[in-house]
Design an enzyme around this catalytic site. Structure first.
Site, mmCIF file in Angstrom:
data_model
loop_
_atom_site.group_PDB
_atom_site.id
_atom_site.type_symbol
_atom_site.label_atom_id
_atom_site.label_comp_id
_atom_site.label_asym_id
_atom_site.label_seq_id
_atom_site.Cartn_x
_atom_site.Cartn_y
_atom_site.Cartn_z
ATOM 1 N N GLU A 1 28.350 3.073 24.953
ATOM 2 C CA GLU A 1 28.317 2.843 23.784
ATOM 3 C C GLU A 1 27.946 4.041 22.654
ATOM 4 O OE1 GLU A 1 25.590 -0.428 22.862
ATOM 5 O OE2 GLU A 1 26.309 -1.508 24.374
ATOM 6 N N LYS B 1 25.546 5.916 19.911
ATOM 7 C CA LYS B 1 24.398 5.884 19.549
ATOM 8 C C LYS B 1 24.251 5.989 17.992
ATOM 9 C CE LYS B 1 19.697 6.966 20.750
ATOM 10 N NZ LYS B 1 19.084 7.075 19.493
ATOM 11 N N ASP C 1 23.074 5.833 14.217
ATOM 12 C CA ASP C 1 22.009 6.758 13.582
ATOM 13 C C ASP C 1 21.688 5.877 12.209
ATOM 14 O OD1 ASP C 1 20.267 8.412 13.133
ATOM 15 O OD2 ASP C 1 21.373 10.001 12.468
ATOM 16 N N TYR D 1 24.279 -4.813 19.129
ATOM 17 C CA TYR D 1 24.226 -4.121 20.445
ATOM 18 C C TYR D 1 23.671 -5.022 21.496
ATOM 19 C CZ TYR D 1 20.536 -1.429 18.678
ATOM 20 O OH TYR D 1 19.404 -0.889 17.998
ATOM 21 N N LYS E 1 22.417 12.963 23.838
ATOM 22 C CA LYS E 1 22.610 13.377 22.534
ATOM 23 C C LYS E 1 23.704 14.729 22.365
ATOM 24 C CE LYS E 1 18.800 11.501 20.455
ATOM 25 N NZ LYS E 1 17.977 11.800 19.308
ATOM 26 N N CYS F 1 18.339 29.664 -18.275
ATOM 27 C CA CYS F 1 19.478 28.739 -17.839
ATOM 28 C C CYS F 1 20.692 29.716 -17.543
ATOM 29 C CB CYS F 1 19.676 27.595 -18.686
ATOM 30 S SG CYS F 1 21.322 26.853 -18.618
ATOM 31 N N CYS G 1 23.247 28.916 -20.753
ATOM 32 C CA CYS G 1 22.923 29.028 -21.947
ATOM 33 C C CYS G 1 21.749 29.766 -22.294
ATOM 34 C CB CYS G 1 22.735 27.477 -22.680
ATOM 35 S SG CYS G 1 21.162 26.824 -22.293
ATOM 36 N N CYS H 1 17.100 22.657 -17.341
ATOM 37 C CA CYS H 1 17.281 23.334 -18.705
ATOM 38 C C CYS H 1 17.241 22.309 -19.828
ATOM 39 C CB CYS H 1 18.902 23.651 -18.823
ATOM 40 S SG CYS H 1 19.154 24.285 -20.296
ATOM 41 N N CYS I 1 23.663 22.991 -24.070
ATOM 42 C CA CYS I 1 24.136 23.678 -22.937
ATOM 43 C C CYS I 1 25.340 23.041 -22.525
ATOM 44 C CB CYS I 1 22.831 23.416 -21.961
ATOM 45 S SG CYS I 1 23.372 24.203 -20.499
#
Ligand code: IVH
Length: 665
Positions: A111, A113, A115, A223, A310, A404, A407, A422, A428
């Site tokens: 099967e 795996k 996550d 499962y 894995k 920023c 601006c 900002c 801005c």
């Protein structure tokens, strides 16, 4: 038909429709009809709460607030799996199995795996009775209300010849599409992004408000089947039967008769797994025969009859050429790595997100470094580490900007927050354009026919510098613009006009208060009823709203303190937008509470706050938001606000409990 019979009939009908939909992809009724039946059932259940069944489909939409999750001991411990990383480790595992079985023939089931987070579901007499997290493997949290929101988990099993009690286990997960949408939404409201779909799933399943969980459309691949009675002799048989019973068994498993077939399965899914709706980090190899599993048994931590393999996550090293800084709608500054283009998992990667200044320090990033880039379930790849072997001596430090980039305003960073932002909200450019985009999106004012390019043009021409300007747009302004024809002008003006009917909760989301997403906006709208109450609310009053914490409350208070925001709201009001919550039509139950006024504070055993409010109104009473001398009753639940209690006492308002209230009815 008695109300109980009616409830039973509707419950069965809706569960059956759900089964047909998820199991056989058959829609026997339209979505509209399904929702109508659901509302009908909900209404009956509201009036006859004693007859609500454990497997009622109304649980799917959530609404239960769990203060604390009960800790439950697993009937069978939830073990973990040993890991392998290469063919040699796998061959060793196979050798141990072969020896353990004394040379008998055996097969594996392979099967993927998944996550996510392991979940255990208990069924009693065919009905889902509990949903539990893995916890420490011995005890987990009872998160039944949240598990019931997963539409692919049957609330009731029709199958014959099943044990009275059985358990299924699987991986609960947040589909990648939901994860991406959620992060987009979080970015939009200036929230920290969720690191990955697994964390997002685990956080979601631990939420106290199952209504919020329901909105996240979680899923679960089953499962494993467990019961005291042995009804299956192989894992294959159990998977086929589980699928038949209506469980969501991922159809990616395969029977393998040799290690070569196992390796072929691994190779086959190495790339193909990226097309699945969730992240997978490997495969699980399980002995098929239950009798043979019993022979092999367990070590202290894991079964000897199964192992995981894995996949190496694909990682490439490339040059970090520069870092640029993006300014979001709420002024958030996000550093973005500009990389020397490199091929990764089939696509060319040029950019990677770095999240915030802390991440630059954590990874010890320098411009000119070679960095490892990986792709997870997220759209944008991420830098996992610096390739230190390739570091040359003299590299430029990354100086996070102090002003920023758009601006020039000095950036701020609040205590305890990772992000710089900002503060020049109204001057801005990307913030202004972002605010307009946020305002017109589907979940907000839903003004279609205005795209990013149109906003850009409106802004450049000085026509729209603030979402309220949309309501001042005139035909003649638009006629002067390049490329605007009669039809598109009409569409834009019509869209703007139609947005005046959009419900208050969406308008509140659209105005774009930092940290106020669609769900929070809805909660505020229901609780305070209109914009004036929200704008006047104190920090303490805001904290009374379920799920509203200090950060959101503070942000709301700060928003309404600003004169420019007050002016903006006044303009929306003048334009005729909906700034009052229109509660769902209330079905009157009686007039016992006529002329009486109530304030609600705290949480309650039998009611959600909104339900309690509805109950009061359905019986002729009125719910107020603040305590005054005119108020008749304060219904105080657990954790009622201390200042409310004190004020009520001072003003001689009767303070009553939930039970007192029920007696009044
Ligand atoms: S079987 C005795 N099958 O992996 C262990 N687990 O490391 C039985 N997982 O806690 C688990 N996909 O959360 C099994 N197809 C799969 C799985 C799977 C993911 C997770 C599960 C478990 C962990 C074990």
């Amino acid at each position: 038909m008695t109300p109980q019979e009616e409830i039973n009939q509707l419950t069965d009908k809706l569960n059956n429709l759900n089964f047909q939909y998820y199991q056989n992809s058959i829609s026997e009724v339209t979505d509209f009809e399904f929702d109508r039946l659901l509302v009908q059932l909900q209404d009956l259940e509201n009036r006859h709460p004693n007859f609500v069944r454990e497997d009622s489909p109304t649980h799917r939409v959530g609404g239960t607030i769990s203060k604390e999750f009960e800790s439950v001991t697993h009937k069978y411990p939830m073990l973990s799996l040993g890991n392998t990383y290469n063919a040699k480790d796998l061959a060793d595992f196979d050798e141990r199995v072969r020896k353990g079985l004394g040379g008998a023939d055996y097969e594996y089931i392979c099967e993927l795996k998944f996550d996510g987070v392991a979940l255990s579901m208990w069924y009693e007499k065919g009905t889902l009775s509990r949903g539990i997290t893995r916890g420490d493997g011995v005890r987990g949290d009872d998160i039944t209300a949240n598990v019931k929101t997963i539409r692919t988990i049957p609330l009731n099993i029709q199958a014959k010849n099943m044990p009275i009690r059985f358990e299924v286990r699987g991986e609960g997960f947040m589909p990648l599409t939901t994860f991406d949408a959620l992060n987009k939404e979080r970015e939009d409201i200036g929230e920290q992004l969720l690191a990955n779909p697994r964390n997002a799933a685990s956080g979601t399943f631990k939420m106290q408000d199952s209504g919020v969980v329901a909105k996240r459309k979680m899923d679960c691949y089953i499962y494993q089947f467990l019961s005291d009675e042995e009804i299956f002799s192989t894992h294959e048989e159990s998977l086929l039967r589980l699928k038949e019973m209506g469980f969501n068994v991922s159809q990616t498993w395969e029977k393998c008769k040799s290690m070569d077939e196992v390796l072929a399965f691994i190779n086959q899914w190495d790339k193909k797994r990226f097309s699945l709706p969730l992240n997978t980090d490997g495969i699980v190899i399980k002995l098929n025969s239950f009798a043979q599993r019993e022979i092999l048994g367990f070590t202290a931590k894991s079964p000897r009859w199964a192992i995981s393999y894995k996949y190496q996550s694909e990682s490439v090293s490339t040059l970090l050429e520069s870092v640029s800084y993006q300014v979001g709608r709420t002024g958030n500054i996000t550093p973005v790595a500009n990389l020397k283009p490199v091929l990764l998992a089939g696509t060319t990667v040029k950019r990677a997100s770095i999240h915030n200044a802390n991440e630059i320090i954590r990874l010890d990033l320098h411009v000119g470094d070679y960095v490892f880039v990986e792709k997870g379930g997220e759209i944008i790849p991420k830098i996992t580490s610096v390739d230190f072997e390739k570091r040359t001596d003299k590299l430029d430090n990354i100086q996070f900007p102090t002003t920023c980039p758009e601006c020039g305003t000095s950036l701020v960073r609040k205590d305890g927050e990772a992000n710089h932002y900002c503060p020049n909200e109204s001057g801005c450019p990307p913030q202004i354009k972002g605010k307009i985009e946020h305002f017109i999106q589907r979940k907000a004012l839903n003004i279609d026919n205005i795209g990013t390019e149109t906003i850009e043009m409106f802004y450049r021409k000085g026509l729209v510098k603030n979402p309220a300007d949309l309501y001042d747009l005139k035909r003649e302004n638009l006629f002067d613009l390049d490329g605007f024809k009669e039809k598109s002008i009409q569409n834009i003006l019509m869209g703007v006009e139609k947005s005046k009917e959009i419900p208050f909760k969406q308008v509140l989301f659209g105005i774009g208060i930092r940290f106020v997403g669609a769900t929070v906006a809805e909660k505020l709208a229901i609780y305070f009823n209109d914009i004036d109450n929200i704008s006047k609310a104190t920090l303490e009053e805001l904290l009374q709203v379920p799920e509203i914490g200090g950060r959101i409350a503070q942000s709301v208070v700060e928003y309404f303190q600003k004169v420019e925001n007050q002016e903006f709201i006044a303009r929306l009001k003048a334009a005729g937008l909906q700034l009052t919550h229109n509660a769902v039509e209330i079905v009157m139950e009686g007039n016992t509470l006529a002329g009486k006024t109530f304030v609600i504070s705290g949480t309650f055993q039998n009611f959600e706050r909104d339900d309690l409010k509805m109950k009061i109104e359905a019986n002729g009473g009125k719910v107020l938001s603040g305590i005054s001398g005119k108020l008749n009753y304060l219904i105080a639940g657990s954790e009622a606000g201390p200042s409310k209690l004190e004020k009520a006492q001072k003003m001689n308002v009767s303070i009553i409990s939930e039970d007192d209230f029920l007696k009044m009815l």
